[in-house]
Design an enzyme around this catalytic site. Sequence first.
Site, short mmCIF file in Angstrom:
data_model
loop_
_atom_site.label_atom_id
_atom_site.label_comp_id
_atom_site.label_asym_id
_atom_site.label_seq_id
_atom_site.Cartn_x
_atom_site.Cartn_y
_atom_site.Cartn_z
NE ARG A 66 -3.83 0.06 2.37
CZ ARG A 66 -4.86 0.00 3.21
NH1 ARG A 66 -4.94 0.84 4.21
NH2 ARG A 66 -5.79 -0.92 3.07
CG HIS A 110 -16.97 10.02 8.07
ND1 HIS A 110 -16.38 8.82 7.70
CD2 HIS A 110 -17.78 9.73 9.12
CE1 HIS A 110 -16.81 7.86 8.50
NE2 HIS A 110 -17.67 8.38 9.36
C1 GRF Z 1 -20.26 9.20 0.62
O1 GRF Z 1 -21.34 8.93 1.48
C2 GRF Z 1 -19.07 9.64 1.42
O2 GRF Z 1 -19.39 10.40 2.53
C3 GRF Z 1 -18.47 8.33 1.87
O3 GRF Z 1 -18.65 7.47 0.77
C4 GRF Z 1 -19.76 7.92 -0.02
C5 GRF Z 1 -19.24 8.16 -1.41
O4 GRF Z 1 -20.23 8.53 -2.30
N1 GRF Z 1 -17.11 8.51 2.29
P1 GRF Z 1 -19.87 8.99 -3.77
O5 GRF Z 1 -18.86 7.98 -4.34
O6 GRF Z 1 -19.27 10.37 -3.69
O7 GRF Z 1 -21.14 8.96 -4.52
#
Ligand code: GRF
Length: 207
Positions: A66, A110
């Site tokens: 990673r 988040h």
């Molecule tokens: C979102 O809910 C974000 O907060 C979380 O993962 C999801 C991603 O959604 N970390 P997208 O790929 O932007 O549609």
Amino acid sequence: MTIRLGVLVSGRGTNLQAIIDAIDEDRIDGVVELVISNRAGVAAIERCRQAGVPVEVLTRELFDSRLEQQRAMAELFDHAGVELIVCAGFDQVLGPEFIQRFERRIINIHPSLLPAFARTLHAHEEAIAHGVKLSGCTVHFVTNDVDAGPIIAQRAVTVRDDDTPESLAARVLPHEHELLCDAIQRLAEGRLVIQGRRVFTLAPESV
Ligand code: GRF
């Protein structure tokens, strides 16, 4: 100042799309220089192609570790002249080397009111199971403490008795898009000041 953005994605890319649209509509003074996906075949990649945004796919399998994968990501972002990295639905934890290289220049969205329901990819499920009445989303700086960096902005959403993780996610998502784009624009304007754990927004006329 036009901010040069790098975006990390892993999935459907609606937050990425919100950024692309906000730039198109002059709500963000920025340019997406490069998107990197750590997953092949995801919708976010197609969104880049549609929008004419450069995209690279760096899956974990292409590298011995990673660390090597994230070094390659960092090289690409540096080469593209990226000033701010946005984790927009990125499902990998960034290592200390990457974070140090872009110190205070990485933000994440988040889907919970941090510090509640941190370090999980199932925040809505956990929020409902815990019985909270309010959930929402948080934009924060990324530090070595996963999901615990200084908070830039939050939005609260009421949890309904009949909510499922999917219905709650659907109500939170538009707030994520607004909050993330607004935070990027404030960074572009140089209006965010970090003091310890707290982030302050300067008035537009004072920058
Ligand atoms: C979102 O809910 C974000 O907060 C979380 O993962 C999801 C991603 O959604 N970390 P997208 O790929 O932007 O549609």
